[in-house]
Design a protein around this motif. Structure first.
Motif, PDB file in Angstrom:
ATOM      1  N   VAL A 133       0.889  -1.080   0.459  1.00 20.81           N
ATOM      2  CA  VAL A 133      -0.240   0.320  -0.057  1.00 20.81           C
ATOM      3  C   VAL A 133       1.013   1.261   0.008  1.00 20.81           C
ATOM      4  O   VAL A 133       0.700   1.940  -1.218  1.00 20.81           O
ATOM      5  N   ALA A 134       2.055   1.388   1.040  1.00 25.20           N
ATOM      6  CA  ALA A 134       2.900   2.434   0.439  1.00 25.20           C
ATOM      7  C   ALA A 134       3.789   2.285  -0.498  1.00 25.20           C
ATOM      8  O   ALA A 134       3.326   3.776  -1.310  1.00 25.20           O
ATOM      9  N   GLU A 135       3.446   1.571  -0.944  1.00 23.15           N
ATOM     10  CA  GLU A 135       4.862   1.738  -2.707  1.00 23.15           C
ATOM     11  C   GLU A 135       3.365   2.464  -3.763  1.00 23.15           C
ATOM     12  O   GLU A 135       3.668   2.909  -4.723  1.00 23.15           O
ATOM     13  N   SER A 136       2.261   1.992  -3.818  1.00 21.57           N
ATOM     14  CA  SER A 136       0.967   2.254  -4.160  1.00 21.57           C
ATOM     15  C   SER A 136       0.457   3.443  -4.280  1.00 21.57           C
ATOM     16  O   SER A 136       0.076   4.073  -5.087  1.00 21.57           O
ATOM     17  N   PRO A 140       7.788   6.347   1.676  1.00 19.77           N
ATOM     18  CA  PRO A 140       8.763   5.591   2.334  1.00 19.77           C
ATOM     19  C   PRO A 140       8.259   4.644   2.302  1.00 19.77           C
ATOM     20  O   PRO A 140       6.939   4.443   3.422  1.00 19.77           O
ATOM     21  N   LYS A 141       8.839   2.804   2.255  1.00 16.30           N
ATOM     22  CA  LYS A 141       8.299   2.064   2.492  1.00 16.30           C
ATOM     23  C   LYS A 141       9.041   2.369   3.858  1.00 16.30           C
ATOM     24  O   LYS A 141      10.106   2.402   4.723  1.00 16.30           O
ATOM     25  N   LEU A 142       8.450   1.982   5.623  1.00 15.91           N
ATOM     26  CA  LEU A 142       8.572   1.181   6.445  1.00 15.91           C
ATOM     27  C   LEU A 142       9.246  -0.065   7.475  1.00 15.91           C
ATOM     28  O   LEU A 142       8.720  -1.765   5.956  1.00 15.91           O
ATOM     29  N   LYS A 143      10.232  -0.352   7.443  1.00 14.69           N
ATOM     30  CA  LYS A 143      10.999  -1.412   7.534  1.00 14.69           C
ATOM     31  C   LYS A 143      10.291  -2.164   9.322  1.00 14.69           C
ATOM     32  O   LYS A 143      10.424  -3.705   9.163  1.00 14.69           O
ATOM     33  N   TYR A 144       9.905  -1.780  10.118  1.00 14.20           N
ATOM     34  CA  TYR A 144      10.087  -1.945  11.355  1.00 14.20           C
ATOM     35  C   TYR A 144       8.051  -1.929  12.045  1.00 14.20           C
ATOM     36  O   TYR A 144       7.560  -1.924  12.842  1.00 14.20           O
ATOM     37  N   HIS A 145       7.468  -1.127  10.985  1.00 17.69           N
ATOM     38  CA  HIS A 145       6.509  -0.232  10.835  1.00 17.69           C
ATOM     39  C   HIS A 145       5.595  -0.719  10.378  1.00 17.69           C
ATOM     40  O   HIS A 145       6.042  -1.256   8.887  1.00 17.69           O
ATOM     41  N   LEU A 146       4.317  -0.989  10.834  1.00 20.27           N
ATOM     42  CA  LEU A 146       2.954  -0.645   9.892  1.00 20.27           C
ATOM     43  C   LEU A 146       2.604   0.480   9.118  1.00 20.27           C
ATOM     44  O   LEU A 146       3.393   1.292  10.318  1.00 20.27           O
ATOM     45  N   LEU A 147       2.318   0.700   7.908  1.00 17.83           N
ATOM     46  CA  LEU A 147       1.739   2.307   7.993  1.00 17.83           C
ATOM     47  C   LEU A 147       0.683   2.572   8.581  1.00 17.83           C
ATOM     48  O   LEU A 147      -0.535   1.631   8.946  1.00 17.83           O
TER      49      LEU A 147
END
Length: 318
Positions: A133-136, A140-147
């Motif tokens: 969803v972040a990419e769409s 920026p993408k997160l490594k340790y968290h959800l959006l």
């Protein structure tokens, strides 16, 4: 209070704050919104122990999923403590959440209002979907968290502006890569929790809903960087503070244990001494129902038994 007693006195879990002296000096002296990452089964319990140590456990509030309302004892108690419940469907929740927040606007004691902006506990499946969803959305993408889901946050800020003085961002981790559980606490396992706390004055958060949502996304990018630092260095930035335990949760437990358990044990002994099969079965049924209630409470905290919320909901428009 009973659960905090288990964490602090039964398991002896240590909680260390990483912050600055000016921020720590405001704890328990102002209305605030708390943002906490939702990665662990007992993250809420670590939050509660901090509210207790600064004297605001009784006035702490949370935006909680409605399923918790039906948990024996805890959920029913929360209903009378003005906890704001939601179904996590904004179209249905909007009016309920706004009404609940407005009731808190003139709360007479200093209040800490907890938000899990990710909406659900972190799992690898939910994280993968969330990052799609972040990419769409070009985020920026997160490594340790959800959006983060922004509606609850922006609504809380709008409704409580004028009451709340600041937002406390709390990033929690456990030393030794431990993944603690409520069952572990009940078994007396000791954990070491580290909590990085940053204070943001409410006037620094934009009033415009879209800009406030962007502010929250930026905050989660910073939280991700803090988690990365912790994984590499084993500590968060800032001074370390260890607020001392207070005796009130232990005294509360001892009082209720004396009031309730002593007569219960006496009654149970009398039941078995009577030799009546019907009374014994009824008593065992009561004990079984109580055990089921406790197990139900524990089940709500277990990550592997968490809701599927987020697996598909992240794919829907906020």
């Amino acid at each position: 209070s009973e659960l905090v007693m288990l964490l602090e006195w039964w398991s002896g879990t240590e909680c260390t704050l990483f912050s600055d002296e000016a921020t720590v000096n405001t704890f328990g002296k102002e209305h605030v919104i708390i943002i906490l990452n939702h990665n662990f089964e007992i993250d809420f319990l670590c939050g509660w122990t901090m509210t207790e140590r600064f004297g605001v456990l009784g006035s702490s509030k949370v935006l909680a999923k409605r399923e918790l309302l039906y948990v024996p004892l805890i959920g029913w108690t929360w209903y009378f403590l003005e906890i704001v419940f939601c179904k996590r469907k904004w179209e249905e929740d909007r009016d309920t959440v706004i009404e609940g927040l407005k009731r808190l606007a003139d709360y007479p004691e200093y209040m800490w209002f907890l938000l899990y902006c990710e909406g659900t506990r972190f799992t690898e499946t939910k994280h993968r979907i969330s990052m799609e969803v972040a990419e769409s959305k070009g985020l920026p993408k997160l490594k340790y968290h959800l959006l983060p889901r922004t509606k609850g946050f922006t609504t809380a800020v709008q409704c409580l502006r004028g009451t709340v003085s600041a937002v406390y961002d709390v990033t929690l981790n456990f030393r030794g890569n431990k993944n603690p559980s409520l069952l572990g606490i009940l078994y007396g396992k000791k954990y070491e929790a580290d909590m990085c706390v940053r204070r943001f004055p409410l006037e620094d958060i934009p009033q415009d809903e879209k800009e406030a949502a962007n502010w929250l996304h930026k905050l989660y990018q910073e939280k991700d960087a803090l988690q990365e630092m912790y994984n590499q260095e084993g500590v968060f930035p800032g001074q370390q503070f260890k607020p001392p335990r207070r005796p009130w949760t232990l005294l509360n437990f001892l009082f209720w244990a004396t009031v309730l358990l002593s007569p219960l044990f006496t009654f149970g002994f009398g039941v078995f001494a009577s030799g009546s099969p019907l009374l014994i079965l009824a008593f065992l049924g009561l004990v079984g129902a109580a055990s089921f209630g406790v197990r139900r409470l524990i089940g709500v905290t277990e990550i592997e038994k968490g809701s599927s919320y987020g697996n598909q909901e992240f794919k829907k428009k906020e």
